[in-house]
Scaffold this active site. Structure first.
Site: not given
Ligand code: MV4
Length: 664
Positions: A116, A200, A235, A291
């Site tokens: 990341k 973040e 997720h 992918r």
């Molecule tokens: C975040 C966020 C809020 N703020 N980053 C979840 C998995 C990973 N792909 C990144 N994710 C998140 N990052 C910040 N700065 C909230 C999530 C998140 C989320 C993001 C996308 C789809 C579903 C999610 C479910 C919970 C939290």
């Protein structure tokens, strides 16, 4: 273009890739584990190689076994699908070393997106918007505390080696930072073997919107619009759609440009997805998937392009089949992921054999990518996805109603599914309004996940009526087999020896005991159900369902049986009942007095004692074939066989006295 391609995957994606490869005239080679010998993707391949025992680590993740199969099959290319080795840089390199084309990005691009913090550094250079934060190499607590102060609270600590929601912690205020940092490091170390973290600013309820991109070897790169994947549970994506509801042209243009900058920054090839968090009118790079994704069909349905065809052509060195100006979004598509999992049991996988699986045939705008067929099993070893049901419409409202109708006409029996949960998500007012963010499903869980509901009476009625139809059919078959044309069993109008007879049925659903009595009168059937008596009728329909009439209400139900299990499917909802032990009811009462009576109609297939024999409790006395099963009737207590009321080959009615055992 290649002549032979090996698909290093299973289930719906393997079938989907082969569908395109076959259309292009390629020879398709499948690989399978010992658990998948009878799977659909194996049956549909031109050649298939077993690559090991069921566990993925011993089969679908075994690079050398897959490469061996590819060489043996003369495959020039390997398509990895998604999951398994699809984002494994070492596998991509092993393919190159073997002179076999990996249908995907270069190993270096996979590696670059694997971390990341490295990905964020590359994106920053490429001018791709990032969530304000820190992703540097300084990892001392003091340095991170200082950086956290700059980011501001609440903030998120993320494992640099993490992904898909693993290794993330929200810290609300400064006093909690050090504790949160230590916990995040521990988790990162144990889950990924790397405790590096990044910080973040925390976005409270962002949307997850991702941009599909494609890049070839000739410097061409395009995006194919966005997908909204905000409906997620822990997720795991549940529903995805394209285009994103309420998404403006300006943000679409900016996000597309950012995604293409990201692809260029890592000299990308092939299909890729750049994921963004959208918060208000800002969008921020989250991660890049190297992918083809599960949800790619919604992009295919609004653009009309076949992304697997593009992958194969680009991997074969061809130019992209379309330019950016050729790519137009037409209409709206929504995908629902149908899983063999039990929402009422915390979404635990519900593996087992699919007694029945049917999707609406030829429904307007509906595409079903299924990994399994009726009779196949959903394995414990792999992701329990059954199929993706995708609906296209000229607008979102039409796509949504088509998807809802397709799910209402989807029939699954043999495993528990999330079908009801999917229907609840799609019919929720917020989803219908297109105002869903990543917190939606978690926030609405109470209304989306129905607790294990009681079995509706109409379902019990359908099970009872089906039971009687089966017993009549079984008896008729037995009579036909006995060659006695005059046997009363030949009658199929439910006629019984006595004018008014009845059958008591007990079903179990979880802890719930459900009782129904079917009364046979000369003028038809009556059902006694927990809620009262009702005139009833059941007629088989050409498609195998039962047309049930209860009083003046009518409906169609598919009822299937496996052993004592009964599955009732009505309007897409499946109910699992278990027929109570027939030997407990009527037969159980009789046995208490030493009388052994037939618990249901059947054929005597063995008489194991003679009158006068001394018997001990539990000793087998006779065997009865009924409901396609062999039942052994035993002595209810110690004693002597006083009388035998039957002989081998006899067709007996429910309640017929077969033997009497008296206390010695
Ligand atoms: C975040 C966020 C809020 N703020 N980053 C979840 C998995 C990973 N792909 C990144 N994710 C998140 N990052 C910040 N700065 C909230 C999530 C998140 C989320 C993001 C996308 C789809 C579903 C999610 C479910 C919970 C939290």
């Amino acid at each position: 273009m290649f002549e032979t391609v090996l698909i290093a995957n299973r289930g719906e994606i393997a079938r989907r890739v082969m569908r395109t490869a076959r259309r292009l005239g390629l020879r398709c080679v499948a690989v399978y584990s010992e658990a998948d010998g009878g799977a659909a993707h194996v049956a549909e391949a031109d050649a298939a190689y077993c690559i090991g025992p069921p566990p993925a680590a011993e089969s679908y993740l075994r690079a050398e076994a897959i490469l061996e199969a590819a060489k043996a099959a003369g495959a020039e290319a390997i398509h990895p699908g998604y999951g398994f080795l699809s984002e494994n840089a070492a596998f991509a390199e092993a393919c190159a070393r073997a002179g076999i084309v990996f249908v995907g990005p270069p190993a270096a691009a996979i590696r670059a997106m694997g971390s990341k913090s490295e990905a964020k550094a590359l994106m920053q250079q490429a001018g791709v918007p990032l969530v304000p934060g820190y992703h540097g190499l300084e990892q001392t607590a003091d340095a991170l505390v200082a950086e956290a102060h700059k980011v501001g609270y609440p903030l998120m600590i993320k494992a640099s080696a993490g992904g898909g929601g693993k290794g993330m912690r929200v810290v609300q205020r400064q006093e909690e930072f050090l504790e949160g940092l230590q916990a995040a490091r521990r988790e990162a170390k144990s889950a990924f073997g790397d405790e590096k973290v990044l910080l973040e600013r925390y976005l409270a309820a962002p949307r997850h919107i991702e941009m599909q991109i494609f890049r070839d070897d000739h410097g061409n790169a395009v995006h194919l619009f966005e997908r909204d994947c905000s409906s997620q549970r822990r997720h795991q994506k549940v529903v995805e759609e394209a285009p994103a509801p309420g998404f403006g042209a300006a943000m679409r243009q900016a996000m597309g440009a950012a995604a293409l900058s990201a692809a260029e920054a890592i000299d990308y090839r092939g299909a890729g997805t750049v994921e963004f968090l959208v918060d208000g009118d800002g969008f921020y790079f989250m991660e890049m998937n190297t992918r083809l994704q599960v949800e790619h069909p919604v992009t295919e349905m609004i653009t009309g392009f076949d992304l697997v065809e593009w992958q194969l052509r680009v991997a074969a060195g061809e130019a992209l089949p379309a330019s950016q100006d050729d790519i137009l979004a037409n209409g709206h598509a929504i995908e629902a992921r149908l899983y063999a999992e039990d929402p009422a049991a915390g979404f635990l996988p519900s593996t087992g054999r699919l007694l029945h699986l049917a999707f609406p045939e030829g429904a307007e705008g509906i595409r079903v990518d299924s990994g399994v067929r009726s009779g196949d099993s959903v394995s414990v070893f792999y992701d329990p996805m059954i199929a993706k049901v995708v609906a296209w419409g000229p607008d979102r409202t039409t796509a949504l109603s088509r998807l809802q109708r397709a799910l209402a006409r989807t029939e699954v029996a043999g495993v528990v599914t999330n079908l009801g949960f999917l229907q609840a998500v799609l019919s929720h007012t917020r989803f219908a309004a297109g105002v869903v963010d990543t917190a939606f499903i978690d926030q609405q869980r109470a209304v989306l996940v129905a607790a294990e509901e009681d079995v509706p009476e109409f379902v019990l009625a359908a099970a009872a009526l089906a039971e009687m139809a089966w017993r009549r059919e079984d008896a008729r078959r037995a009579a036909a087999a006995s060659g006695d044309p005059h046997s009363p069993w030949q009658l199929s109008n439910g006629w019984r020896l006595n004018a008014e007879t009845h059958s008591d049925l007990t079903f179990l659903s979880g802890e719930e005991i459900l009782e129904a009595t079917v009364h046979f009168a000369r003028d038809g059937l009556r059902l006694a159900l927990p809620g009262g008596q009702v005139a009833a009728a059941a007629e088989p329909l050409p498609d195998g369902r039962l047309a049930v009439r209860l009083g003046d209400a009518g409906f169609a139900a598919r009822v299937l049986r496996q052993g004592l299990d009964r599955w009732v499917v009505v309007e897409g909802a499946s109910y699992r009942l278990t027929l109570g032990d027939p030997f407990k009811g009527l037969a159980g009462e009789a046995a208490a007095s030493g009388r052994i009576v037939a618990p249901m109609p059947g054929k005597v297939t063995a008489v194991l004692v003679q009158a006068g024999d001394a018997v001990a409790e539990g000793l087998p006395l006779l065997r009865l074939e009924a409901m396609k099963m062999e039942h052994t009737l035993t002595a209810p207590h110690d004693g002597v066989v006083e009388a035998l009321g039957c002989a081998v080959g006899d067709l007996v009615e429910e309640g017929t006295e077969l033997a009497v055992v008296v206390h010695s």
